[in-house]
Design a protein around this motif. Structure first.
Motif, PDB file in Angstrom:
ATOM      1  N   SER A 178     -42.841 -13.119   3.664  1.00 38.89           N
ATOM      2  CA  SER A 178     -42.075 -12.667   4.820  1.00 38.89           C
ATOM      3  C   SER A 178     -40.776 -12.014   4.378  1.00 38.89           C
ATOM      4  N   SER A 222     -38.002 -12.792   5.607  1.00 41.83           N
ATOM      5  CA  SER A 222     -37.033 -13.891   5.512  1.00 41.83           C
ATOM      6  C   SER A 222     -36.993 -14.462   4.104  1.00 41.83           C
ATOM      7  N   SER A 223     -38.182 -14.633   3.500  1.00 44.45           N
ATOM      8  CA  SER A 223     -38.209 -15.142   2.126  1.00 44.45           C
ATOM      9  C   SER A 223     -37.616 -14.125   1.166  1.00 44.45           C
ATOM     10  N   GLN A 226     -32.808 -11.221  14.188  1.00 45.10           N
ATOM     11  CA  GLN A 226     -33.965 -11.235  15.076  1.00 45.10           C
ATOM     12  C   GLN A 226     -33.895 -10.130  16.119  1.00 45.10           C
ATOM     13  N   THR A 265     -39.288  -4.709  -0.991  1.00 47.69           N
ATOM     14  CA  THR A 265     -40.405  -5.224  -0.217  1.00 47.69           C
ATOM     15  C   THR A 265     -41.413  -5.853  -1.172  1.00 47.69           C
ATOM     16  N   THR A 325     -46.551  -7.987   4.842  1.00 48.16           N
ATOM     17  CA  THR A 325     -45.666  -9.119   5.114  1.00 48.16           C
ATOM     18  C   THR A 325     -46.088  -9.801   6.419  1.00 48.16           C
ATOM     19  N   LYS A 326     -45.590 -11.020   6.621  1.00 49.29           N
ATOM     20  CA  LYS A 326     -45.958 -11.768   7.827  1.00 49.29           C
ATOM     21  C   LYS A 326     -45.541 -11.036   9.092  1.00 49.29           C
ATOM     22  N   GLU A 327     -44.402 -10.325   9.012  1.00 52.37           N
ATOM     23  CA  GLU A 327     -43.917  -9.607  10.194  1.00 52.37           C
ATOM     24  C   GLU A 327     -44.893  -8.523  10.632  1.00 52.37           C
ATOM     25  N   SER A 352     -48.337 -10.388  11.835  1.00 54.42           N
ATOM     26  CA  SER A 352     -48.309 -11.044  13.145  1.00 54.42           C
ATOM     27  C   SER A 352     -48.284 -10.044  14.302  1.00 54.42           C
TER      28      SER A 352
END
Length: 467
Positions: free
Chosen positions: A8, A10-11, A28, A248, A253-255, A258
């Motif tokens: 992610s 965030s990580s 966010q 990156t 990535t999770k973003e 999702s």
């Protein structure tokens, strides 16, 4: 690749924060602005969606080492129609594996070319810098052209506060690339036993299949999206950074995962696409950004072009380090010239703009003796940077005679002699077919001025039948 293994942003912020001794937190509200704009473009059903599409570029001729290697043959960028002079430019990646010849650019399925050949000196200079600005001509323009929107910070007096706040935040960057599609169509071409290049006389040329079955459809396909974390575009602009960093992962990535089916076509959300890796085709890919402005968002727009890609390891984690170049400040010829000066490619651009003027004069002079499309195609095969106007005109005139002879012969061979006008139906059918043959031949010659007679005959025959 399973969902739970996707990294992610965030990580990524945590990894980078550890280096600078602080904490980078994903904003966010900014993330929401990014996602909402991506959803909007993905759902658009009008031609405006093309404004965020990357352009795909290649030379008509490449070095032997690049033969059938997509990573060496193709680059990306933007195709611009300037708002002050109405001129066309390509701004984007330049491959060191291109040989002196015409630049070919596709965006949204439409094609543009350089007005004459690029010479070795120009290619080497621009490839060394990574990005270049090159004047273009468009032989076929859509009814409405959409230039890429440019990134803008929060507008208005009160919004100065939000811009100031952005100085203390990292930027969520959105990368639009057609590299996965170029690779995909190249693989399909190989499965069909066709090649990206062919050899003739010791030189390696981009094949018609590479243009029609790879570049054109890839440029007309919705781009693939990566998320990256990097310098906020507000910071880059306010500090005058012509190049700024982004980071990156070399995977989805999770973003993105999702929101995948909402921000990209659903077929991109399969494992085969999600396992995509960065490669040199991504040089010149577009970087978009947006800012939160209180209860609204700033203009989502172009904030850079990828100048360089490298793999780095930080705290045992493999990352992709992106060098991102600022785009022109606006989409005018004046701004492109200033951008070229900033990127140290002005000398090459200036030479090419002079060559473009000679090209246009030659087309005008040749049109006195030949049809416009023949005059244009013939002038395209000249290196107007290297030769004098008189020598270039002589070279183009010889080519024009050859192309006119080929055109007449193809039309005569395919359409044949007219039937008797007394049979109105048969005559009308012949006339319609002859008109299709002529239209196909004109377009094919314009797009392929170096085409042989046998190739022209075959391409026109297929084109006229498909009409």
């Amino acid at each position: 690749m399973a969902v739970e293994t996707a990294p992610s942003l965030s990580s990524l912020g945590g990894i980078l924060g550890g280096i600078i001794g602080g904490e980078i937190i994903l904003d966010q509200q900014q993330a929401n602005c990014v996602i909402e704009n991506l959803k909007r473009y993905n759902s658009l059903e009008t031609a405006q969606r093309y404004e965020i599409y990357p352009a795909i570029a290649s030379s008509r001729r490449v070095l032997k080492e690049a033969s059938n290697s997509p990573e060496k043959i193709f680059r990306q960028g933007i195709l611009i129609k300037t708002t002050d002079t109405g001129d066309w430019f390509y701004i984007g990646g330049i491959s060191p594996y291109w040989s002196p010849d015409q630049l070919i650019v596709y965006q949204g399925g439409s094609q543009a070319t350089s007005p004459g050949k690029l010479n070795r000196k120009t290619i080497d200079d621009l490839a060394d810098k990574g990005l270049g600005a090159i004047p273009l001509i468009k032989t076929k323009t859509p009814p409405t052209w959409y230039n890429p929107p440019l990134f803008k910070n929060c507008q208005g007096t009160f919004n100065i506060f939000w811009n100031y706040l952005a100085e203390f935040q990292g930027g969520i960057l959105t990368i639009f690339t057609n590299a996965p599609m170029v690779m995909h169509y190249s693989q399909l071409l190989a499965l069909g036993k066709a090649s990206l290049t062919y050899s003739s006389g010791g030189s390696y040329y981009l094949s018609i299949a590479a243009r029609n079955d790879v570049m054109r459809p890839a440029s007309d396909t919705y781009p693939y999206i990566y998320f990256a974390y990097g310098t906020n575009p507000v910071v880059a602009k306010s500090h005058g950074l012509k190049i700024y960093p982004g980071f990156t992962f070399d995977t989805v990535t999770k973003e993105v995962l999702s929101n995948c089916s909402e921000i990209m076509p659903k077929q991109y959300c399969s494992l085969s696409f999600l396992d995509t890796r960065f490669n040199d085709i991504d040089i010149g890919a577009l970087v978009y950004a947006v800012l939160p402005c209180g209860t609204s968002c700033s203009q989502f727009g172009l904030a850079g072009l990828i100048l360089g890609i490298s793999q780095i390891t930080i705290k045992g984690v493999q990352l992709v380090y992106l060098r991102i170049a600022q785009p022109p400040s606006d989409l005018t010829t004046t701004a492109i010239i200033e951008w070229a000066k900033m990127m140290n490619v002005y000398d090459s651009l200036n030479s090419l703009m002079g060559a473009s003027k000679r090209f246009k004069k030659a087309v005008s002079d040749l049109s006195l003796a030949f049809p416009q499309f023949i005059a244009t195609a013939a002038a395209l095969i000249v290196d107007w940077v290297e030769v004098s106007y008189d020598d270039g005109l002589k070279e183009a005139e010889e080519k024009a005679k050859e192309l006119k002879e080929m055109y007449d012969k193809v039309v005569d061979e395919l359409a044949g002699k007219p039937p008797s006008i007394t049979n109105r139906y048969v005559y009308n059918q012949w006339w319609k077919y002859k008109t299709r043959v002529e239209e196909c031949a004109k377009e094919i010659i314009l797009n392929n001025p170096d085409i042989t007679y046998e190739e022209l005959l075959n391409e026109v025959d297929q084109c006229a039948v498909l009409e």
